[in-house]
Design a protein around this motif. Structure first.
Motif, PDB file in Angstrom:
ATOM      1  N   ASP A   1       0.866  -1.139  -0.152  1.00  0.00           N
ATOM      2  CA  ASP A   1       0.107   0.064   0.068  1.00  0.00           C
ATOM      3  C   ASP A   1       0.571   1.237   0.136  1.00  0.00           C
ATOM      4  O   ASP A   1       0.618   2.208  -0.752  1.00  0.00           O
ATOM      5  CB  ASP A   1      -1.036   0.110   1.385  1.00  0.00           C
ATOM      6  N   THR A   2       1.693   1.173   0.827  1.00  0.00           N
ATOM      7  CA  THR A   2       2.850   2.387   1.043  1.00  0.00           C
ATOM      8  C   THR A   2       3.618   2.732  -0.531  1.00  0.00           C
ATOM      9  O   THR A   2       3.543   3.767  -0.826  1.00  0.00           O
ATOM     10  CB  THR A   2       3.878   2.339   1.796  1.00  0.00           C
ATOM     11  N   LEU A   3       3.853   1.662  -0.982  1.00  0.00           N
ATOM     12  CA  LEU A   3       4.703   1.679  -2.461  1.00  0.00           C
ATOM     13  C   LEU A   3       3.513   2.157  -3.422  1.00  0.00           C
ATOM     14  O   LEU A   3       3.962   2.906  -4.254  1.00  0.00           O
ATOM     15  CB  LEU A   3       5.249   0.403  -2.728  1.00  0.00           C
ATOM     16  N   GLU A   4       2.169   1.768  -3.519  1.00  0.00           N
ATOM     17  CA  GLU A   4       1.231   1.934  -4.533  1.00  0.00           C
ATOM     18  C   GLU A   4       0.887   3.357  -4.179  1.00  0.00           C
ATOM     19  O   GLU A   4       0.646   4.096  -5.136  1.00  0.00           O
ATOM     20  CB  GLU A   4       0.091   1.215  -4.432  1.00  0.00           C
ATOM     21  N   ARG A   5       0.752   3.903  -2.906  1.00  0.00           N
ATOM     22  CA  ARG A   5       0.180   5.422  -2.776  1.00  0.00           C
ATOM     23  C   ARG A   5       1.346   6.474  -2.871  1.00  0.00           C
ATOM     24  O   ARG A   5       0.901   7.646  -3.344  1.00  0.00           O
ATOM     25  CB  ARG A   5      -0.321   5.194  -1.345  1.00  0.00           C
ATOM     26  N   HIS A   6       2.299   5.972  -2.300  1.00  0.00           N
ATOM     27  CA  HIS A   6       3.405   6.962  -2.294  1.00  0.00           C
ATOM     28  C   HIS A   6       4.609   6.844  -3.361  1.00  0.00           C
ATOM     29  O   HIS A   6       5.559   7.764  -3.608  1.00  0.00           O
ATOM     30  CB  HIS A   6       4.189   7.161  -0.929  1.00  0.00           C
ATOM     31  N   GLY A   7       4.804   5.613  -3.854  1.00  0.00           N
ATOM     32  CA  GLY A   7       5.971   5.340  -4.625  1.00  0.00           C
ATOM     33  C   GLY A   7       7.337   4.796  -3.915  1.00  0.00           C
ATOM     34  O   GLY A   7       7.407   5.312  -2.754  1.00  0.00           O
ATOM     35  N   ALA A   8       8.193   4.221  -4.373  1.00  0.00           N
ATOM     36  CA  ALA A   8       9.459   3.926  -3.920  1.00  0.00           C
ATOM     37  C   ALA A   8      10.202   5.097  -3.353  1.00  0.00           C
ATOM     38  O   ALA A   8      10.930   4.952  -2.176  1.00  0.00           O
ATOM     39  CB  ALA A   8      10.223   3.015  -4.687  1.00  0.00           C
ATOM     40  N   VAL A   9      10.164   6.067  -4.075  1.00  0.00           N
ATOM     41  CA  VAL A   9      10.843   7.255  -3.583  1.00  0.00           C
ATOM     42  C   VAL A   9      10.098   8.378  -2.760  1.00  0.00           C
ATOM     43  O   VAL A   9       9.410   8.935  -3.592  1.00  0.00           O
ATOM     44  CB  VAL A   9      11.508   8.038  -4.819  1.00  0.00           C
TER      45      VAL A   9
END
Length: 161
Positions: free
Chosen positions: A69-77
């Motif tokens: 969820d974090t990666l999808e919502r905010h991106g890896a960077v």
């Protein structure tokens, strides 16, 4: 290793040893460069536990527990991702100090919101202390990565002071 990085890594190693602290790294765009800088110093085994090179999103999830969820919502960077990377590095190591890095070193991969040179870093302690920052570094791929490594090492010195 260049002289500036060597001096910085040596100073950090001395400070970690003097305080009885052990460090871990969670690196994406720097590909293990922070861990290399530290382990280039003789005797670093007393203050460095392990490094996680989590270049892909899958590696961030599998090795550090970064949420999908974090990666999808905010991106890896993102500051959210490096926060989770830092906690994951602490949870999955014997260290009590961690630094994590995720960024866009270039030459491609940048967007208008996150241009090449955007790097997020987080520094954490097992006592719950956490510092997070987003930086805009200039230069080519190597220069961006080198600036991220220097910033990472300096940030560890600050968080353990």
């Amino acid at each position: 290793m260049d002289q500036e990085l060597e001096q910085l890594a040596r100073k950090l190693g001395e400070q970690l040893a003097a305080k009885g602290l052990v460090m871990t790294t969670a690196e994406s765009c720097t590909g293990g460069w922070v861990a290399k800088a530290l382990t280039d110093i003789a005797g670093s085994s007393g203050c460095f536990d392990r490094g996680f090179i989590t270049y892909s999103n899958e590696a961030k999830q599998e090795m550090l527990g970064v949420s999908e969820d974090t990666l999808e919502r905010h991106g890896a960077v993102s500051e959210e991702t490096v926060r989770e990377m830092t906690q994951g590095a602490l949870d999955n190591s014997q260290a009590n100090v961690a630094v994590s890095i995720s960024g866009i070193a270039g030459p491609g991969g940048g967007t208008s919101e996150k241009p090449v040179g955007t790097v997020c870093l987080a520094w954490g302690r097992d006592n719950g202390e956490l510092v997070i920052g987003t930086y805009s570094f200039k230069g080519d791929r190597d220069q961006v990565r080198r600036q991220a490594v220097i910033t990472a090492l300096n940030g560890v010195l600050k968080i353990i002071d």
